[in-house]
Design a protein around this motif. Sequence first.
Motif: not given
Length: 199
Positions: A3-4, A6, A128-131, A133
């Motif tokens: 995630p870092h 991306r 699968t979705t960041s908090q 977002d």
Amino acid sequence: MGPHNRMAVTEKVDLGASLKKISAYMRGDLALMITALVLAAFGAVLTIVGPDKIGEMTNLMVEGFASGIDMAAVAKIGIFLAVIYGLSAIFTFTQHYIMATVTLKMSRRMRGELSEKINRVPQKYFNTTSQGDILSRITNDVDTISSALNSSITTLVQAVVQFVGVTIIMFATSGRLALTAIGSSILGFFFVFFFFLCF
């Protein structure tokens, strides 16, 4: 890819499609929004007429220094100014009240629908979705739409009406001075643009 690592993905925004979706979403309040925009245009027109009448009043007073000031004509223009500025204030207050009411109603409805939607989505979506977002869609996106509807649209209408009205009055007063003012503004704009572009 973690995630870092991306990279942010920039989505191409279709303004026309977005406006159609917002118009369809707010179809029930569309008449109120059009009324607010019309009031904003009327208010802008009245503020344009005011300075022209003030100029007439000044001319009457200057011309009357030698032979006597026509106080009846001055009072008539003063009453007219008070009326148009009063109407302009009423129109401006009404359109702000309408747009604030419509946008608050829309924000409450949209947040409620988002809350219901989030309560129905599967757990996999949160995995699968960041908090950030998710929070952005609930808070920032709704606030951005509300702010745009509440101020940006009416401000744009007022600015366009004032620009057109002031330009017409300038040419009606003196075409040569109007062309000089517009030409110098355009030259100044290009000068500043190329200055920052080169340096």
